[in-house]
Design a protein around this motif. Structure first.
Motif, PDB file in Angstrom:
ATOM      1  N   PRO A  26       0.838  -1.191   0.000  1.00 28.17           N
ATOM      2  CA  PRO A  26       0.000   0.000   0.000  1.00 28.17           C
ATOM      3  C   PRO A  26       0.882   1.252   0.000  1.00 28.17           C
ATOM      4  O   PRO A  26       2.023   1.202   0.451  1.00 28.17           O
ATOM      5  CB  PRO A  26      -0.772  -0.093   1.317  1.00 28.17           C
ATOM      6  CG  PRO A  26      -0.560  -1.473   1.825  1.00 28.17           C
ATOM      7  CD  PRO A  26       0.706  -1.964   1.230  1.00 28.17           C
ATOM      8  N   TYR A  43      -3.667   3.875  -0.808  1.00 30.54           N
ATOM      9  CA  TYR A  43      -4.029   3.246  -2.076  1.00 30.54           C
ATOM     10  C   TYR A  43      -3.516   1.814  -2.092  1.00 30.54           C
ATOM     11  O   TYR A  43      -2.375   1.556  -1.717  1.00 30.54           O
ATOM     12  CB  TYR A  43      -3.438   4.027  -3.256  1.00 30.54           C
ATOM     13  CG  TYR A  43      -3.995   5.408  -3.365  1.00 30.54           C
ATOM     14  CD1 TYR A  43      -5.190   5.641  -4.042  1.00 30.54           C
ATOM     15  CD2 TYR A  43      -3.368   6.481  -2.754  1.00 30.54           C
ATOM     16  CE1 TYR A  43      -5.727   6.911  -4.126  1.00 30.54           C
ATOM     17  CE2 TYR A  43      -3.895   7.759  -2.831  1.00 30.54           C
ATOM     18  CZ  TYR A  43      -5.080   7.967  -3.517  1.00 30.54           C
ATOM     19  OH  TYR A  43      -5.612   9.228  -3.587  1.00 30.54           O
ATOM     20  N   ARG A  55      -3.845  -2.040  -4.504  1.00 35.48           N
ATOM     21  CA  ARG A  55      -4.191  -2.592  -5.806  1.00 35.48           C
ATOM     22  C   ARG A  55      -4.781  -3.988  -5.629  1.00 35.48           C
ATOM     23  O   ARG A  55      -4.297  -4.767  -4.819  1.00 35.48           O
ATOM     24  CB  ARG A  55      -2.937  -2.662  -6.658  1.00 35.48           C
ATOM     25  CG  ARG A  55      -3.150  -3.296  -7.997  1.00 35.48           C
ATOM     26  CD  ARG A  55      -1.866  -3.274  -8.776  1.00 35.48           C
ATOM     27  NE  ARG A  55      -2.023  -2.303  -9.842  1.00 35.48           N
ATOM     28  CZ  ARG A  55      -1.035  -1.795 -10.537  1.00 35.48           C
ATOM     29  NH1 ARG A  55       0.195  -2.116 -10.269  1.00 35.48           N
ATOM     30  NH2 ARG A  55      -1.272  -0.954 -11.504  1.00 35.48           N
ATOM     31  N   ARG A  86      -8.051  -2.608 -10.518  1.00 35.29           N
ATOM     32  CA  ARG A  86      -8.346  -1.289  -9.961  1.00 35.29           C
ATOM     33  C   ARG A  86      -7.418  -0.959  -8.800  1.00 35.29           C
ATOM     34  O   ARG A  86      -6.881  -1.833  -8.145  1.00 35.29           O
ATOM     35  CB  ARG A  86      -9.785  -1.222  -9.477  1.00 35.29           C
ATOM     36  CG  ARG A  86     -10.787  -1.262 -10.593  1.00 35.29           C
ATOM     37  CD  ARG A  86     -12.184  -1.234 -10.062  1.00 35.29           C
ATOM     38  NE  ARG A  86     -13.130  -1.139 -11.164  1.00 35.29           N
ATOM     39  CZ  ARG A  86     -14.389  -1.490 -11.078  1.00 35.29           C
ATOM     40  NH1 ARG A  86     -14.878  -1.959  -9.935  1.00 35.29           N
ATOM     41  NH2 ARG A  86     -15.180  -1.374 -12.110  1.00 35.29           N
ATOM     42  N   VAL A  87      -7.299   0.330  -8.560  1.00 34.83           N
ATOM     43  CA  VAL A  87      -6.588   0.826  -7.388  1.00 34.83           C
ATOM     44  C   VAL A  87      -7.657   1.393  -6.466  1.00 34.83           C
ATOM     45  O   VAL A  87      -8.439   2.252  -6.863  1.00 34.83           O
ATOM     46  CB  VAL A  87      -5.565   1.912  -7.783  1.00 34.83           C
ATOM     47  CG1 VAL A  87      -4.925   2.507  -6.544  1.00 34.83           C
ATOM     48  CG2 VAL A  87      -4.515   1.329  -8.715  1.00 34.83           C
ATOM     49  N   TYR A  88      -7.706   0.889  -5.233  1.00 33.15           N
ATOM     50  CA  TYR A  88      -8.724   1.297  -4.271  1.00 33.15           C
ATOM     51  C   TYR A  88      -8.151   2.304  -3.287  1.00 33.15           C
ATOM     52  O   TYR A  88      -7.012   2.167  -2.836  1.00 33.15           O
ATOM     53  CB  TYR A  88      -9.279   0.076  -3.541  1.00 33.15           C
ATOM     54  CG  TYR A  88     -10.114  -0.786  -4.459  1.00 33.15           C
ATOM     55  CD1 TYR A  88     -11.478  -0.568  -4.567  1.00 33.15           C
ATOM     56  CD2 TYR A  88      -9.530  -1.759  -5.254  1.00 33.15           C
ATOM     57  CE1 TYR A  88     -12.246  -1.319  -5.437  1.00 33.15           C
ATOM     58  CE2 TYR A  88     -10.292  -2.514  -6.124  1.00 33.15           C
ATOM     59  CZ  TYR A  88     -11.645  -2.293  -6.210  1.00 33.15           C
ATOM     60  OH  TYR A  88     -12.404  -3.021  -7.077  1.00 33.15           O
ATOM     61  N   HIS A 110     -12.428   4.128  -6.211  1.00 26.16           N
ATOM     62  CA  HIS A 110     -11.372   3.396  -6.900  1.00 26.16           C
ATOM     63  C   HIS A 110     -10.994   4.112  -8.185  1.00 26.16           C
ATOM     64  O   HIS A 110     -11.726   4.957  -8.687  1.00 26.16           O
ATOM     65  CB  HIS A 110     -11.800   1.960  -7.201  1.00 26.16           C
ATOM     66  CG  HIS A 110     -12.920   1.865  -8.174  1.00 26.16           C
ATOM     67  ND1 HIS A 110     -14.236   1.867  -7.788  1.00 26.16           N
ATOM     68  CD2 HIS A 110     -12.914   1.784  -9.528  1.00 26.16           C
ATOM     69  CE1 HIS A 110     -15.005   1.793  -8.858  1.00 26.16           C
ATOM     70  NE2 HIS A 110     -14.225   1.736  -9.934  1.00 26.16           N
ATOM     71  N   THR A 162      -7.704   1.408 -14.192  1.00 25.14           N
ATOM     72  CA  THR A 162      -6.438   1.427 -14.915  1.00 25.14           C
ATOM     73  C   THR A 162      -6.550   0.731 -16.266  1.00 25.14           C
ATOM     74  O   THR A 162      -5.634   0.817 -17.061  1.00 25.14           O
ATOM     75  CB  THR A 162      -5.314   0.771 -14.087  1.00 25.14           C
ATOM     76  OG1 THR A 162      -5.682  -0.566 -13.787  1.00 25.14           O
ATOM     77  CG2 THR A 162      -5.054   1.547 -12.825  1.00 25.14           C
ATOM     78  N   TYR A 175      -4.643  -4.896 -16.420  1.00 32.52           N
ATOM     79  CA  TYR A 175      -4.173  -5.438 -15.153  1.00 32.52           C
ATOM     80  C   TYR A 175      -3.268  -6.642 -15.349  1.00 32.52           C
ATOM     81  O   TYR A 175      -3.214  -7.536 -14.540  1.00 32.52           O
ATOM     82  CB  TYR A 175      -5.327  -5.765 -14.217  1.00 32.52           C
ATOM     83  CG  TYR A 175      -6.408  -6.610 -14.802  1.00 32.52           C
ATOM     84  CD1 TYR A 175      -6.351  -7.997 -14.735  1.00 32.52           C
ATOM     85  CD2 TYR A 175      -7.492  -6.019 -15.422  1.00 32.52           C
ATOM     86  CE1 TYR A 175      -7.353  -8.772 -15.267  1.00 32.52           C
ATOM     87  CE2 TYR A 175      -8.506  -6.793 -15.963  1.00 32.52           C
ATOM     88  CZ  TYR A 175      -8.424  -8.161 -15.873  1.00 32.52           C
ATOM     89  OH  TYR A 175      -9.410  -8.932 -16.401  1.00 32.52           O
ATOM     90  N   ASN A 210       4.510  -2.422  -8.345  1.00 34.79           N
ATOM     91  CA  ASN A 210       4.037  -1.740  -7.142  1.00 34.79           C
ATOM     92  C   ASN A 210       3.613  -0.314  -7.454  1.00 34.79           C
ATOM     93  O   ASN A 210       4.152   0.327  -8.358  1.00 34.79           O
ATOM     94  CB  ASN A 210       5.141  -1.703  -6.079  1.00 34.79           C
ATOM     95  CG  ASN A 210       5.271  -3.017  -5.352  1.00 34.79           C
ATOM     96  OD1 ASN A 210       4.287  -3.670  -5.053  1.00 34.79           O
ATOM     97  ND2 ASN A 210       6.498  -3.413  -5.070  1.00 34.79           N
ATOM     98  N   LEU A 211       2.666   0.182  -6.664  1.00 37.16           N
ATOM     99  CA  LEU A 211       2.293   1.582  -6.716  1.00 37.16           C
ATOM    100  C   LEU A 211       3.440   2.410  -6.149  1.00 37.16           C
ATOM    101  O   LEU A 211       4.181   1.941  -5.275  1.00 37.16           O
ATOM    102  CB  LEU A 211       1.040   1.824  -5.879  1.00 37.16           C
ATOM    103  CG  LEU A 211      -0.198   1.000  -6.232  1.00 37.16           C
ATOM    104  CD1 LEU A 211      -1.295   1.236  -5.214  1.00 37.16           C
ATOM    105  CD2 LEU A 211      -0.672   1.341  -7.630  1.00 37.16           C
ATOM    106  N   VAL A 266       0.984   4.543 -11.185  1.00 32.33           N
ATOM    107  CA  VAL A 266       0.449   3.188 -11.276  1.00 32.33           C
ATOM    108  C   VAL A 266       0.971   2.515 -12.542  1.00 32.33           C
ATOM    109  O   VAL A 266       0.527   2.831 -13.648  1.00 32.33           O
ATOM    110  CB  VAL A 266      -1.102   3.213 -11.305  1.00 32.33           C
ATOM    111  CG1 VAL A 266      -1.661   1.800 -11.347  1.00 32.33           C
ATOM    112  CG2 VAL A 266      -1.658   3.997 -10.132  1.00 32.33           C
TER     113      VAL A 266
END
Length: 163
Positions: free
Chosen positions: A82, A90, A92, A98-100, A112, A115, A118, A125-126, A135
């Motif tokens: 995160p 954030y 994933r 999606r990124v939540y 969310h 993107t 996927y 990683n974010l 992202v």
């Protein structure tokens, strides 16, 4: 900070190696990636879409989600570490790409980000840098969100803005 496969989190004193605290969270608290560590919060997610935050000073549970909130059932496990930007965490999800977004203070779902791609997410990683949420979405693409985070701009590896 160490997490075992049974979901026990342990904080060790860096000078003495002694246990400062231990938190036995069970299977919902297992982490497979590096947790987010920021002032006042240790946050991670697991393969059940559960996300949780501990107080790094004493190991007390600050909040937890139990999936499907805020990551919907079927969205998959939380992958990667995160990240924190402007008091928003954030994460994933593996299946829907999606990124939540969650409140840093309560864990409440804030929405969310789409993107649209996927694959393969497991190794991307974010990242946060310069006030942006970055992202990676594939082998040759990045999304940069912000500020504010909800205004996406898709950027290629060569730095040119793409539509």
């Amino acid at each position: 900070y160490i997490c075992t496969t049974n979901g026990t989190w342990t904080a060790l004193d860096m000078k003495t190696g002694r246990v400062r605290w231990s938190f036995e969270g069970g299977i919902l608290f297992r982490a497979f990636d590096q947790p987010l560590l920021a002032p006042g919060i240790l946050c991670s997610g697991d393969w059940t879409s559960a996300i949780f935050a501990l107080d790094p000073a004493n190991g007390q549970l600050l909040w937890q989600t139990r999936g499907p909130i805020p990551v919907p059932l079927g969205a998959g496990n939380v992958i990667g570490s995160p990240v924190l930007l402007d008091r928003v965490i954030y994460v994933r999800a593996s299946e829907d790409g999606r990124v939540y977004a969650l409140s840093r203070d309560t864990g409440e779902g804030l929405g969310h980000l789409e993107t649209y791609s996927y694959e393969p997410l497991a190794r991307h990683n974010l990242v946060t840098a310069g006030g942006l949420l970055i992202v990676p979405v594939g082998d040759h693409e990045l999304y940069a969100f912000g500020p504010p985070v909800l205004s996406p701009e898709r950027i290629g590896l060569n730095g040119e803005t793409m539509k």
